[in-house]
Design a protein around this motif. Structure first.
Motif, PDB file in Angstrom:
ATOM      1  N   VAL A  61      21.269  46.543  32.343  1.00 44.37           N
ATOM      2  CA  VAL A  61      22.477  46.740  33.118  1.00 44.37           C
ATOM      3  C   VAL A  61      22.237  46.435  34.043  1.00 44.37           C
ATOM      4  N   LEU A  62      20.886  46.614  34.544  1.00 44.83           N
ATOM      5  CA  LEU A  62      21.225  46.647  36.685  1.00 44.83           C
ATOM      6  C   LEU A  62      20.314  45.240  36.525  1.00 44.83           C
ATOM      7  N   LEU A  63      19.760  44.002  35.563  1.00 48.64           N
ATOM      8  CA  LEU A  63      19.173  43.466  34.998  1.00 48.64           C
ATOM      9  C   LEU A  63      20.190  42.128  35.491  1.00 48.64           C
ATOM     10  N   ARG A  64      21.318  42.543  34.445  1.00 49.70           N
ATOM     11  CA  ARG A  64      21.979  41.528  33.904  1.00 49.70           C
ATOM     12  C   ARG A  64      23.109  41.400  35.331  1.00 49.70           C
ATOM     13  N   SER A  74      16.065  45.405  43.150  1.00 49.87           N
ATOM     14  CA  SER A  74      15.300  46.019  43.888  1.00 49.87           C
ATOM     15  C   SER A  74      16.719  45.684  45.018  1.00 49.87           C
ATOM     16  N   ASP A  75      17.115  45.508  45.543  1.00 48.62           N
ATOM     17  CA  ASP A  75      18.259  44.888  46.387  1.00 48.62           C
ATOM     18  C   ASP A  75      19.894  46.529  46.050  1.00 48.62           C
ATOM     19  N   LEU A  76      19.576  46.337  44.441  1.00 44.11           N
ATOM     20  CA  LEU A  76      20.484  46.945  44.703  1.00 44.11           C
ATOM     21  C   LEU A  76      20.384  49.107  44.151  1.00 44.11           C
ATOM     22  N   VAL A  77      18.672  48.801  44.228  1.00 42.63           N
ATOM     23  CA  VAL A  77      18.398  50.066  44.543  1.00 42.63           C
ATOM     24  C   VAL A  77      16.956  50.729  45.402  1.00 42.63           C
TER      25      VAL A  77
END
Length: 81
Positions: A61-64, A74-77
């Motif tokens: 889901v994070l990749l999507r 990495s921008d998200l986490v």
């Protein structure tokens, strides 16, 4: 003497941080939740739960979502340890 490192955020706080980042990137891209959900191939309700910190997204889901935002995971986490 070594300084103690700050405690890492709880998993719940990490979820909220990721959710706030997703919402921020989505708004900067002028996308509605329904638009990003369609780009990411997930339900709008799933995206809403992610943005509000009520779900622990899988790597898939994070990749999507990252791809839908034209960002990296990495921008998200980044910085959440």
């Amino acid at each position: 003497m070594r300084r103690a490192l700050p405690a890492p955020p709880s998993s719940e706080e990490a979820q909220r941080i990721v959710g706030r980042r997703v919402r921020s990137f989505r708004r900067r891209s002028n996308l509605k939740q329904v638009d990003l959900a369609a780009l990411a191939g997930i339900d709008r309700s799933q995206l809403s739960k992610l943005e509000n910190g009520y779900s622990s997204p899988t790597l898939d889901v994070l990749l999507r979502v990252a791809r839908g935002l034209e960002r990296s995971v990495s921008d998200l986490v980044d910085g959440i340890t």
